[in-house]
Motif scaffolding. Structure first.
Motif, short mmCIF file in Angstrom:
data_model
loop_
_atom_site.label_atom_id
_atom_site.label_comp_id
_atom_site.label_asym_id
_atom_site.label_seq_id
_atom_site.Cartn_x
_atom_site.Cartn_y
_atom_site.Cartn_z
N GLY A 1 63.21 56.09 51.12
CA GLY A 1 61.76 56.02 50.99
C GLY A 1 61.34 56.67 49.69
O GLY A 1 61.92 57.68 49.26
N CYS A 2 60.34 56.10 49.03
CA CYS A 2 59.91 56.58 47.72
C CYS A 2 58.40 56.75 47.71
O CYS A 2 57.67 55.93 48.28
N ASP A 3 57.95 57.80 47.05
CA ASP A 3 56.51 58.03 46.91
C ASP A 3 56.26 58.84 45.66
O ASP A 3 57.14 59.57 45.17
N TYR A 4 55.03 58.70 45.14
CA TYR A 4 54.59 59.46 43.97
C TYR A 4 53.70 60.61 44.42
O TYR A 4 53.01 60.50 45.45
N CYS A 5 53.68 61.68 43.64
CA CYS A 5 52.69 62.75 43.83
C CYS A 5 52.37 63.34 42.45
O CYS A 5 53.14 63.20 41.51
N GLY A 6 51.27 63.99 42.37
CA GLY A 6 50.80 64.54 41.09
C GLY A 6 49.37 64.15 40.85
O GLY A 6 48.65 63.74 41.77
N PRO A 7 48.87 64.29 39.63
CA PRO A 7 49.60 64.63 38.40
C PRO A 7 49.81 66.14 38.23
O PRO A 7 49.11 66.95 38.85
N ILE A 8 50.77 66.47 37.40
CA ILE A 8 51.08 67.85 37.05
C ILE A 8 50.99 67.97 35.53
O ILE A 8 51.57 67.16 34.81
N ARG B 1 49.95 67.26 28.74
CA ARG B 1 50.06 65.88 29.21
C ARG B 1 50.25 65.87 30.72
O ARG B 1 50.52 66.91 31.34
N LYS B 2 50.12 64.68 31.29
CA LYS B 2 50.27 64.53 32.73
C LYS B 2 51.65 63.96 33.07
O LYS B 2 52.15 63.08 32.38
N ALA B 3 52.21 64.48 34.14
CA ALA B 3 53.47 63.97 34.66
C ALA B 3 53.34 63.77 36.16
O ALA B 3 52.51 64.42 36.82
N TYR B 4 54.13 62.86 36.71
CA TYR B 4 54.11 62.56 38.13
C TYR B 4 55.52 62.71 38.69
O TYR B 4 56.51 62.48 37.99
N LEU B 5 55.60 63.12 39.94
CA LEU B 5 56.88 63.29 40.60
C LEU B 5 57.18 62.06 41.43
O LEU B 5 56.38 61.66 42.28
N CYS B 6 58.32 61.45 41.19
CA CYS B 6 58.80 60.31 41.97
C CYS B 6 59.87 60.86 42.92
O CYS B 6 60.96 61.24 42.49
N ILE B 7 59.53 60.92 44.20
CA ILE B 7 60.38 61.58 45.19
C ILE B 7 61.08 60.52 46.04
O ILE B 7 60.43 59.68 46.67
N PHE B 8 62.40 60.56 46.05
CA PHE B 8 63.22 59.66 46.85
C PHE B 8 63.78 60.44 48.04
O PHE B 8 64.34 61.53 47.86
N ALA C 1 68.04 63.70 52.96
CA ALA C 1 68.31 64.26 51.64
C ALA C 1 67.18 63.89 50.68
O ALA C 1 66.40 62.96 50.91
N LEU C 2 67.10 64.62 49.57
CA LEU C 2 65.97 64.50 48.65
C LEU C 2 66.47 64.35 47.22
O LEU C 2 67.50 64.94 46.84
N HIS C 3 65.75 63.56 46.44
CA HIS C 3 66.02 63.43 45.01
C HIS C 3 64.68 63.33 44.30
O HIS C 3 63.80 62.57 44.70
N ILE C 4 64.51 64.10 43.22
CA ILE C 4 63.24 64.18 42.49
C ILE C 4 63.45 63.69 41.06
O ILE C 4 64.38 64.13 40.38
N GLU C 5 62.59 62.78 40.63
CA GLU C 5 62.55 62.33 39.25
C GLU C 5 61.15 62.55 38.68
O GLU C 5 60.16 62.51 39.43
N VAL C 6 61.07 62.79 37.38
CA VAL C 6 59.80 63.00 36.70
C VAL C 6 59.43 61.71 35.97
O VAL C 6 60.24 61.18 35.19
N ALA C 7 58.20 61.22 36.22
CA ALA C 7 57.67 60.04 35.52
C ALA C 7 56.46 60.48 34.70
O ALA C 7 55.62 61.23 35.18
#
Length: 409
Positions: free
Chosen positions: A111-118, A131-138, A145-151
């Protein structure tokens, strides 16, 4: 003679009141006249509440079981209902198969979802703009289990880049579950067009590889975050840890990805089962046990749990280790998923033609739009949890928990 005797028996302050106040008319509870009378007083006195309305009525009438019938009548008032709409909550659905079935590897169902901005800065220097960044959480739907990417933005290209980084580190994925965000829909369209192009031009050579690597997208209903509660809860955990750590500080990009990596490590080390106080018991099962135990493209392994360890070949030791984790996952974790925390009873199902108020948290209650249900979408168990609603601005697909049927139907 009897009337004068009753008046003489009243306390002195009540003798000067009107006769209808001293001797109210007794009315039954179930009567059309009583309902019309309550509705008239309710509208006349500006949609008064139950206690005030009962006080006003008792100045002339004494209704048997008045409080119950007054509350029932007020609950059917459309004007009062629009001020405080109440949706219907259907019975909570059973968990899907991928939540309770052993997978080939972690993140097979994701499952994937966005959160932010940061807010962040590219580098730590004076005068650098934020600048703004968003977290793409898998989130792995099977092992949690969890995996975090920065968009760096919400465009489709950024999501595709985050998806590529995720697949490069965690291996192939069979199913991706998204909400109805426009960037997710754009990614699906992009990959579908790319897949069609590849299959038409280079199918003879790439057919086998595409059969292994192709990802199937699955979307939840619009405006229904509870359909993806498995990954929405992980978004909440990540945000809680992140904001507790950084507070109001604006980090550099390198600092931000370092903090996120540490949060990912922490959440992947959380126990999935209750901790035992017996020191002889094994350590609690965590999502980290299922990560990095297989190659990114692993081969199927036979069941080796019954073979003695001393007779196992060296290359099968890893298979036995992984199978022991999945065995503990079945015996210690799965039974915790049986209980329903809420929505344990069936509500009255919505039907085609029902007039409803559509909940919209971004506007005041009285501005929520009206609509008519034109189609229902039953689930596999026959319970309606999603419906198509026709409004003045078009046709919408919404979950039943976002629809408030008017009480006069």
């Amino acid at each position: 003679m009897a009337s004068s005797t009753l008046v003489a028996a009243l306390p002195t302050p009540l003798r000067n009141f009107r006769s209808e106040y001293k001797f109210p008319i007794i009315l039954p509870r179930h009567d059309a006249l009583v309902e019309s009378l309550i509705g008239y007083y309710h509208k006349k006195y500006l949609h008064a509440g139950p206690e005030l309305l009962m006080s006003l009525l008792r100045q002339r009438f004494w209704i048997l079981s008045a409080r119950r019938i007054i509350r029932s009548k007020i609950n059917k008032c459309n004007t009062c209902f629009k001020l405080k709409p109440r949706p219907r909550f259907p019975l909570m659905s059973a968990l899907p198969g991928h939540r309770v079935t052993q997978a080939e590897k972690a993140f097979a169902h994701t499952g994937c979802d966005y959160c932010g901005p940061i807010l962040y800065t590219p580098i730590r220097a004076r005068g650098v703009k934020t600048r703004k960044a968003y977290l793409c959480i898998f989130t792995c739907l099977t092992t949690r289990a969890l995996h975090i990417e920065v968009a760096t933005d919400l465009f489709t290209v950024s999501l595709i880049a985050a998806l590529k980084r995720f697949l490069s580190r965690r291996g192939p994925v069979k199913y991706l579950y998204y909400d109805r965000g426009t960037n997710f829909i754009g990614t699906r369209s992009f990959l579908r067009d790319l897949y069609n192009f590849v299959t038409k031009e280079y199918r003879p050579r790439l057919e086998e590889e595409l059969a292994e690597s192709r990802i199937e997208f699955k979307f939840t209903a619009p405006a229904a975050p509870h359909f993806g509660g498995c990954w929405e809860s992980m978004v909440k955990c990540v945000k809680n840890h992140l904001f507790k750590v950084i507070g109001q500080q604006i980090l550099a990009y390198e600092e931000l990805i370092t903090i996120l990596a540490q949060i990912e490590c922490l959440l992947n080390s959380r126990p999935l089962t209750v901790l035992s106080s017996d020191p002889a018991e094994p350590t609690a099962l965590t999502p980290a046990h299922f990560l990095n135990t297989l190659p990114l493209r692993s081969l199927p392994a036979p069941d080796v749990k019954s073979s003695p360890i001393n007779l196992l070949q060296r290359h099968t030791l890893l298979d036995k280790l992984v199978q022991s984790f999945w065995r503990r996952w079945r015996t210690e974790y799965l039974h915790q998923l049986q209980a329903r925390r809420k929505w344990t009873q069936c509500s009255v199902p919505v039907k085609v033609g029902t007039v409803v108020i559509i909940i919209n948290e971004n506007s005041p209650t009285l501005s929520w739009p009206l609509g008519v249900i034109v189609k229902v979408h039953p689930s596999k168990d026959g319970i309606v949890r999603v419906a198509t609603v026709k409004t003045a601005r078009g046709i919408l697909v919404r979950p039943v928990v976002r629809l408030c049927p008017l009480p006069t139907q």
